[in-house]
Every structure is written in structure tokens, then in C-alpha cells.
Design a protein around this motif. Structure first.
Motif, PDB file in Angstrom:
ATOM      1  N   GLY A   1     -38.002  17.593  16.791  1.00  0.00           N
ATOM      2  CA  GLY A   1     -37.331  17.386  18.073  1.00  0.00           C
ATOM      3  C   GLY A   1     -37.827  16.143  18.773  1.00  0.00           C
ATOM      4  O   GLY A   1     -37.893  16.081  20.009  1.00  0.00           O
ATOM      5  N   ASP A   2     -38.182  15.118  17.979  1.00  0.00           N
ATOM      6  CA  ASP A   2     -38.811  13.919  18.542  1.00  0.00           C
ATOM      7  C   ASP A   2     -37.871  13.112  19.424  1.00  0.00           C
ATOM      8  O   ASP A   2     -38.322  12.271  20.208  1.00  0.00           O
ATOM      9  CB  ASP A   2     -39.327  13.042  17.397  1.00  0.00           C
ATOM     10  N   ASN A   3     -36.574  13.345  19.324  1.00  0.00           N
ATOM     11  CA  ASN A   3     -35.608  12.575  20.131  1.00  0.00           C
ATOM     12  C   ASN A   3     -35.486  13.076  21.550  1.00  0.00           C
ATOM     13  O   ASN A   3     -34.750  12.480  22.362  1.00  0.00           O
ATOM     14  CB  ASN A   3     -34.233  12.606  19.465  1.00  0.00           C
ATOM     15  N   ASN A   4     -36.157  14.179  21.894  1.00  0.00           N
ATOM     16  CA  ASN A   4     -36.150  14.699  23.274  1.00  0.00           C
ATOM     17  C   ASN A   4     -34.734  14.905  23.821  1.00  0.00           C
ATOM     18  O   ASN A   4     -34.430  14.554  24.959  1.00  0.00           O
ATOM     19  CB  ASN A   4     -36.940  13.771  24.203  1.00  0.00           C
ATOM     20  N   ALA A   5     -33.869  15.464  22.981  1.00  0.00           N
ATOM     21  CA  ALA A   5     -32.490  15.790  23.361  1.00  0.00           C
ATOM     22  C   ALA A   5     -31.688  14.551  23.768  1.00  0.00           C
ATOM     23  O   ALA A   5     -30.795  14.626  24.615  1.00  0.00           O
ATOM     24  CB  ALA A   5     -32.462  16.823  24.480  1.00  0.00           C
ATOM     25  N   LEU A   6     -31.994  13.420  23.155  1.00  0.00           N
ATOM     26  CA  LEU A   6     -31.241  12.189  23.385  1.00  0.00           C
ATOM     27  C   LEU A   6     -30.639  11.722  22.065  1.00  0.00           C
ATOM     28  O   LEU A   6     -31.149  12.043  20.986  1.00  0.00           O
ATOM     29  CB  LEU A   6     -32.151  11.089  23.943  1.00  0.00           C
ATOM     30  N   PRO A   7     -29.551  10.943  22.108  1.00  0.00           N
ATOM     31  CA  PRO A   7     -28.999  10.382  20.864  1.00  0.00           C
ATOM     32  C   PRO A   7     -29.980   9.387  20.259  1.00  0.00           C
ATOM     33  O   PRO A   7     -30.866   8.868  20.951  1.00  0.00           O
ATOM     34  CB  PRO A   7     -27.715   9.699  21.331  1.00  0.00           C
ATOM     35  N   TYR A   8     -29.823   9.108  18.972  1.00  0.00           N
ATOM     36  CA  TYR A   8     -30.751   8.173  18.350  1.00  0.00           C
ATOM     37  C   TYR A   8     -30.111   7.469  17.166  1.00  0.00           C
ATOM     38  O   TYR A   8     -29.135   7.932  16.574  1.00  0.00           O
ATOM     39  CB  TYR A   8     -32.044   8.864  17.927  1.00  0.00           C
ATOM     40  N   LEU A   9     -30.714   6.331  16.860  1.00  0.00           N
ATOM     41  CA  LEU A   9     -30.310   5.493  15.734  1.00  0.00           C
ATOM     42  C   LEU A   9     -31.486   5.316  14.797  1.00  0.00           C
ATOM     43  O   LEU A   9     -32.615   5.092  15.250  1.00  0.00           O
ATOM     44  CB  LEU A   9     -29.855   4.119  16.222  1.00  0.00           C
ATOM     45  N   ILE A  10     -31.237   5.419  13.517  1.00  0.00           N
ATOM     46  CA  ILE A  10     -32.243   5.073  12.514  1.00  0.00           C
ATOM     47  C   ILE A  10     -31.811   3.744  11.897  1.00  0.00           C
ATOM     48  O   ILE A  10     -30.796   3.684  11.197  1.00  0.00           O
ATOM     49  CB  ILE A  10     -32.365   6.164  11.437  1.00  0.00           C
ATOM     50  N   VAL A  11     -32.540   2.697  12.216  1.00  0.00           N
ATOM     51  CA  VAL A  11     -32.251   1.380  11.651  1.00  0.00           C
ATOM     52  C   VAL A  11     -33.095   1.234  10.388  1.00  0.00           C
ATOM     53  O   VAL A  11     -34.319   1.124  10.451  1.00  0.00           O
ATOM     54  CB  VAL A  11     -32.567   0.260  12.655  1.00  0.00           C
ATOM     55  N   ASP A  12     -32.429   1.274   9.263  1.00  0.00           N
ATOM     56  CA  ASP A  12     -33.082   1.261   7.957  1.00  0.00           C
ATOM     57  C   ASP A  12     -33.156  -0.177   7.450  1.00  0.00           C
ATOM     58  O   ASP A  12     -32.201  -0.694   6.869  1.00  0.00           O
ATOM     59  CB  ASP A  12     -32.282   2.154   7.002  1.00  0.00           C
ATOM     60  N   LYS A  13     -34.288  -0.820   7.658  1.00  0.00           N
ATOM     61  CA  LYS A  13     -34.418  -2.214   7.252  1.00  0.00           C
ATOM     62  C   LYS A  13     -34.277  -2.417   5.738  1.00  0.00           C
ATOM     63  O   LYS A  13     -33.634  -3.381   5.310  1.00  0.00           O
ATOM     64  CB  LYS A  13     -35.750  -2.787   7.753  1.00  0.00           C
ATOM     65  N   PRO A  14     -34.841  -1.540   4.893  1.00  0.00           N
ATOM     66  CA  PRO A  14     -34.664  -1.749   3.445  1.00  0.00           C
ATOM     67  C   PRO A  14     -33.211  -1.770   2.987  1.00  0.00           C
ATOM     68  O   PRO A  14     -32.862  -2.516   2.068  1.00  0.00           O
ATOM     69  CB  PRO A  14     -35.420  -0.558   2.842  1.00  0.00           C
ATOM     70  N   SER A  15     -32.346  -0.966   3.615  1.00  0.00           N
ATOM     71  CA  SER A  15     -30.930  -0.959   3.211  1.00  0.00           C
ATOM     72  C   SER A  15     -30.043  -1.734   4.176  1.00  0.00           C
ATOM     73  O   SER A  15     -28.830  -1.836   3.954  1.00  0.00           O
ATOM     74  CB  SER A  15     -30.411   0.478   3.103  1.00  0.00           C
ATOM     75  N   ALA A  16     -30.642  -2.289   5.245  1.00  0.00           N
ATOM     76  CA  ALA A  16     -29.893  -3.042   6.265  1.00  0.00           C
ATOM     77  C   ALA A  16     -28.715  -2.232   6.805  1.00  0.00           C
ATOM     78  O   ALA A  16     -27.576  -2.700   6.850  1.00  0.00           O
ATOM     79  CB  ALA A  16     -29.420  -4.380   5.716  1.00  0.00           C
ATOM     80  N   THR A  17     -28.993  -1.007   7.207  1.00  0.00           N
ATOM     81  CA  THR A  17     -27.967  -0.135   7.779  1.00  0.00           C
ATOM     82  C   THR A  17     -28.518   0.549   9.022  1.00  0.00           C
ATOM     83  O   THR A  17     -29.732   0.609   9.243  1.00  0.00           O
ATOM     84  CB  THR A  17     -27.523   0.952   6.775  1.00  0.00           C
ATOM     85  N   ALA A  18     -27.596   1.071   9.830  1.00  0.00           N
ATOM     86  CA  ALA A  18     -27.963   1.870  10.998  1.00  0.00           C
ATOM     87  C   ALA A  18     -27.261   3.208  10.894  1.00  0.00           C
ATOM     88  O   ALA A  18     -26.070   3.280  10.573  1.00  0.00           O
ATOM     89  CB  ALA A  18     -27.571   1.158  12.289  1.00  0.00           C
ATOM     90  N   TRP A  19     -27.991   4.267  11.187  1.00  0.00           N
ATOM     91  CA  TRP A  19     -27.504   5.646  11.060  1.00  0.00           C
ATOM     92  C   TRP A  19     -27.536   6.266  12.443  1.00  0.00           C
ATOM     93  O   TRP A  19     -28.610   6.409  13.038  1.00  0.00           O
ATOM     94  CB  TRP A  19     -28.419   6.400  10.104  1.00  0.00           C
TER      95      TRP A  19
END
Length: 249
Positions: free
Chosen positions: A71-89
Motif C-alpha cells: 500500500g505504498d501509494n497511500n491511496a493515490l494513483p501512481y506511475l511506474i517509469v521503467d527505464k530499462p524498457s523505456a515505458t510508463a505503467w
């Protein structure tokens, strides 16, 4: 007068017994309310072209699982920016995946920003200083140069998430780099994270405008545990929740 009364009464009885006369029925049919035609269904807008997006890296998958379990996002939206694949999730506050898109990153490899780089003008930043730092950031909207409103990921080091700037150097071919099927040519920015315009306007902005959200930037040179110590609490064998199915826009 008496005969007329009996005649009207006879007509009324006949209507009850025999039904509405054809002429009167036709008149009522003409006045019947029109039934509205059903509207054709509208397909949801396409947020990004159907590109050959690289699969997420193993470290991105571990961060995805850890954020959901802890629950590390504290009930907020979040993005995972994956530098190895150059993508955002992108995920909503309830850990539901919304989209994965290609991104452009800082041209210099590395996971730490050069001290004091945020106070420099763009023309003063050297090639080795154009890095996208790794880590966990609480991102909020704010103003940048030219009164442009951007999502600040690391305000101190001037790292923001936004679409490709309209005044970007054409020789950099940023749009073509973003559309390519490989992550090898997605390193071109000064350190900011460039995302597709429609994805930014229709997904990121509605989720992050009010309270902000978190951005997790996956390292490319440092061990994941060195940047995200909390991930050690998540065993490799842990099964991710059912809501964390891979999703593409």
C-alpha cells in the motif's frame, strides 16, 4: 330531446361492446408518442497508437507487486517509469492497471541527478548531467518555464513528466523515437520524462491534478533494493493480486 339522449347512449354502448371505430383508432395512432431511436454506441478514444511496446522489466514487475502489497501509494494513483524498457505503467489508486506507453528519458545513463543541476539553465547542462534519476517521488502539478503547467516528479532537480515539447529540436526526432519498437533510441531528453500527448491529457492529468500521485522510476545501473529498500519485504515467490493483470492502452 329524449330520442337524442337514447341515440348517444346507444352509440356509447356500441363502442364499449365492439371496440373503437377504425377512423378514431387511426386518429389516435397518429397522435401516439414517437419512440426515440437508440443511439449508436461510441467506442472509447484510443489513447495511444498500437505500438510494439517492450515488456516490463523484472524490476518493474517487482515494484508493481510491492506497491500493491505494501500500500505504498497511500491511496493515490501512481506511475511506474521503467527505464530499462523505456515505458510508463499507469495505475489508479486501487492498483488497477490503466495503460502502458513508451516514454523518452534522459540521454545520459545513470540513476542519480548531478548536484545543482536543477538550478542550471538548459544551455548550461552538460551531456553527462542529462539523467533521469531513479527513486520514489511524490509528483504534483506546478508551473515550469514559460508558465507551462507540468507534473513535477523531482522539482529540486527540475525533472518533470509531460508530452514532447512543441519547441523540441526537430533533429532529435522525438516522436519517431517514441514510436519505434525498441527502447534503445528513447534516450534524448535533458532528464524529463516525455509521454504521448493523448495519454498525458486523458489519463495522467485527470488522475494527478487534484492530489498528485507517486512516480516510481526504476533504476538501470543500481540494484533495485538500493533504491527501493522496502522491496526486500516482498518475496520473489509472492503471487500478485488478481487486479494486477498486464494492461496496454
Amino acid at each position: 330531446m329524449k330520442s337524442k339522449w337514447w341515440w348517444h347512449r346507444a352509440v356509447a354502448v356500441a363502442v364499449i361492446l365492439l371496440g373503437t371505430p377504425p377512423a378514431l383508432a387511426a386518429t389516435r395512432a397518429d397522435k401516439a408518442p414517437r419512440v426515440a431511436k437508440p443511439r449508436a454506441s461510441v467506442s472509447p478514444p484510443i489513447l495511444a497508437p498500437d505500438l510494439a511496446i517492450p515488456d516490463p522489466s523484472p524490476d518493474a514487475l517487482r515494484i508493481r507487486d510491492w506497491v500493491a502489497f505494501a500500500g505504498d501509494n497511500n491511496a493515490l494513483p501512481y506511475l511506474i517509469v521503467d527505464k530499462p524498457s523505456a515505458t510508463a505503467w499507469l495505475f489508479d489508486a486501487r492498483h488497477r492497471p490503466l495503460a502502458r506507453v513508451p516514454v523518452l528519458l534522459g540521454i545520459a545513463p545513470g540513476d542519480e541527478a548531478t548536484p545543482g543541476v536543477g538550478a542550471k539553465k538548459l544551455a548550461e547542462i552538460g551531456p553527462a548531467e542529462k539523467t533521469t534519476p531513479a527513486g520514489r517521488f511524490l509528483a504534483r502539478y506546478g508551473l515550469a518555464a514559460g508558465r507551462q503547467r507540468v507534473l513535477w516528479v523531482d522539482y529540486t532537480d527540475s525533472v518533470a513528466l509531460h508530452p514532447i515539447p512543441s519547441d523540441a529540436n526537430k533533429r532529435e526526432r522525438r516522436a519517431a523515437r517514441m514510436a519505434s519498437p525498441t527502447a534503445a533510441d528513447n534516450r534524448i531528453t535533458f532528464g524529463c520524462i516525455n509521454v504521448p500527448g493523448r495519454f498525458y491529457a486523458r489519463r495522467v492529468r485527470p488522475l494527478f491534478t487534484r492530489k498528485g500521485g507517486y512516480v516510481y522510476v526504476i533504476p538501470e545501473a543500481s540494484p533495485l533494493e538500493a533504491v527501493f529498500p522496502g522491496v526486500r519485504t516482498l518475496p520473489y515467490a509472492a503471487a500478485p493480486p488478481a487486479t494486477l493483470e498486464a494492461s496496454r492502452p
